[in-house]
Design an enzyme around this catalytic site. Structure first.
Site, mmCIF file in Angstrom:
data_model
loop_
_atom_site.group_PDB
_atom_site.id
_atom_site.type_symbol
_atom_site.label_atom_id
_atom_site.label_comp_id
_atom_site.label_asym_id
_atom_site.label_seq_id
_atom_site.Cartn_x
_atom_site.Cartn_y
_atom_site.Cartn_z
ATOM 1 N N ASP A 109 -5.694 4.592 -5.643
ATOM 2 C CA ASP A 109 -5.218 3.433 -4.876
ATOM 3 C C ASP A 109 -6.360 2.483 -4.527
ATOM 4 O O ASP A 109 -6.433 1.957 -3.416
ATOM 5 C CB ASP A 109 -4.476 3.851 -3.609
ATOM 6 C CG ASP A 109 -3.701 2.687 -2.980
ATOM 7 O OD1 ASP A 109 -3.306 1.771 -3.730
ATOM 8 O OD2 ASP A 109 -3.511 2.689 -1.747
ATOM 9 N N HIS A 140 -2.402 -0.873 -4.494
ATOM 10 C CA HIS A 140 -1.031 -1.276 -4.186
ATOM 11 C C HIS A 140 -0.959 -2.676 -3.576
ATOM 12 O O HIS A 140 0.089 -3.316 -3.630
ATOM 13 C CB HIS A 140 -0.335 -0.249 -3.289
ATOM 14 C CG HIS A 140 -0.722 -0.251 -1.851
ATOM 15 N ND1 HIS A 140 -1.658 0.591 -1.320
ATOM 16 C CD2 HIS A 140 -0.274 -1.005 -0.805
ATOM 17 C CE1 HIS A 140 -1.766 0.387 -0.022
ATOM 18 N NE2 HIS A 140 -0.947 -0.589 0.318
ATOM 19 N N SER A 175 -4.068 -2.711 4.629
ATOM 20 C CA SER A 175 -4.464 -2.063 3.383
ATOM 21 C C SER A 175 -5.618 -2.795 2.722
ATOM 22 O O SER A 175 -5.600 -4.015 2.565
ATOM 23 C CB SER A 175 -3.302 -2.043 2.387
ATOM 24 O OG SER A 175 -2.511 -0.906 2.557
#
Length: 380
Positions: free
Chosen positions: A148, A113, A222
């Site tokens: 992811d 993402h 992230s």
């Protein structure tokens, strides 16, 4: 935790924030709570000197990733934060994320993402042990949205790589860990926060089990690493829960899942997952997270192999090659050991009888799906 009103790409799904990237934020300090705190006794490697050495060793292997957010990411963040501002293509803002160097010649692992939230031309910022920074344009990337995870390539040599824990080193609840990444802004690159592993085998809005940690993880972390006190990566940070009254609920993709995915991406440019080719419905207990021994119910049959084996809608799936499965995440974890084309024996219940079905696995770009009824999903 009150959601930050920020313009870009901290994606929220059912109370879960994908901690990919944000340009600005308002900082708030916690009020003193008035109680007396007694520090626990820590082992030698957990002292401040121990933390300093571990962080200094791993930091050159952690990168910042920056780019222009896509319109979709911008609008998703605006909707999630309650901000009704419109996307301005002339001033779309900046999106941030993190990554971990896994090869000297410029391969980096991050979250899918992170890259998906950025337009073409994303940049990677590295730093050496002396703190000297270099900026590189992303040359190519391979992404897997199911896990992811993504691989990013930059044109560089001689980079310092991170080490991952071995598959035999299972993270334990209570183990001390450090998260490193780029929260909120490039000016905060390689921010380190510490905590413990709060839980393992968490099935939280993900296709594979996650680690839970109370180390502070913020938008922009992230793709950054969660490391142990030996300086080895135990996982890649991916998301956090964010709501009023919720603190320190971060989630990390375990190292063994990361290794499984990147090996497939290096070999094929995609993840070639084995799948029975079924839509499966979990029990009510499994759907709300209760421990359960309930089986999975077949909601639909898609693959030719499953149809040929005689599997029908309404059949009950108990085990695969003798291993019980209670959730779709159980099945996804098990199928990491198989490849498309393999044959497996399924113990099932069909028309009230216990039967064995032999199925040739197919390749799927996704995992076997969970099906919820409208009532279970909150529909009308």
């Amino acid at each position: 935790m009150k959601k930050l009103h920020i313009p870009v790409t901290a994606l929220v799904i059912a109370g879960v924030t994908l901690i990919g990237s944000v340009p600005l934020a308002t900082f708030a300090s916690a009020a003193a709570s008035g109680y007396t705190y007694t520090a626990p006794h820590l082992r030698a490697s957990s002292t401040s000197a121990g933390y300093t050495k571990v962080i200094a060793r791993i930091s050159p292997s952690v990168v910042g990733i920056v780019g222009v957010p896509t319109k979709e990411a911008y609008m998703a963040e605006s909707a999630a934060s309650g901000d009704d501002s419109q996307y301005n293509p002339d001033d779309p803002g900046i999106a941030f994320g993190s990554g971990v160097i896994i090869s000297k010649d410029g391969w980096i692992v991050t979250n899918a993402h992170v890259i998906a939230n950025m337009e073409d031309g994303a940049k990677v910022i590295t730093s050496d042990a002396s703190g000297h920074n270099k900026t590189y344009i992303v040359q190519e990337f391979y992404s897997d949205t199911v896990s992811d995870l993504a691989l990013v390539k930059i044109n560089a040599t001689g980079l310092k790589t991170a080490s991952f824990v071995s598959s035999s080193q299972k993270p334990e609840v209570g183990e001390q860990v450090i998260a490193i990444g780029t929260p909120l802004s490039l000016s905060l690159r390689n921010t380190a926060t510490s905590g413990i592993i709060s839980g393992v085998n968490r099935a939280v809005d993900a296709s594979y089990y996650l680690l839970q940690t109370d180390a502070a993880i913020n938008p922009g972390n992230s793709g950054g690493p969660l490391i142990n006190m030996d300086g080895k990566v135990v996982g890649i940070n991916t998301m956090k829960y964010e709501a009023v009254g919720v603190d320190n609920l971060g989630f990390t993709i375990p190292a063994d899942t990361v290794q499984y995915i990147i090996k497939q991406l290096f070999a094929y440019g995609e993840v070639r997952r084995a799948s029975i080719g079924l839509e499966l419905k979990e029990s009510d207990d499994a759907l709300i997270g209760l421990p359960t021994n309930d089986a999975l119910t077949v909601a639909a049959v898609h693959s030719a192999g499953a149809k040929k084996a005689g599997i029908k809608e309404g059949d009950i799936l108990y085990s695969v090659n003798g291993t019980r499965v209670h959730t779709v995440v159980d099945l996804n974890e098990l199928f990491r050991s198989y490849k498309p084309g393999d044959k497996v024996k399924l113990m099932m219940q069909s028309a009230g009888d216990i039967v064995t079905r032999t199925v040739q696995l197919t390749q799927s770009q996704t995992t076997d799906a969970v099906v919820s009824t409208d009532e279970e999903a909150g529909g009308e």
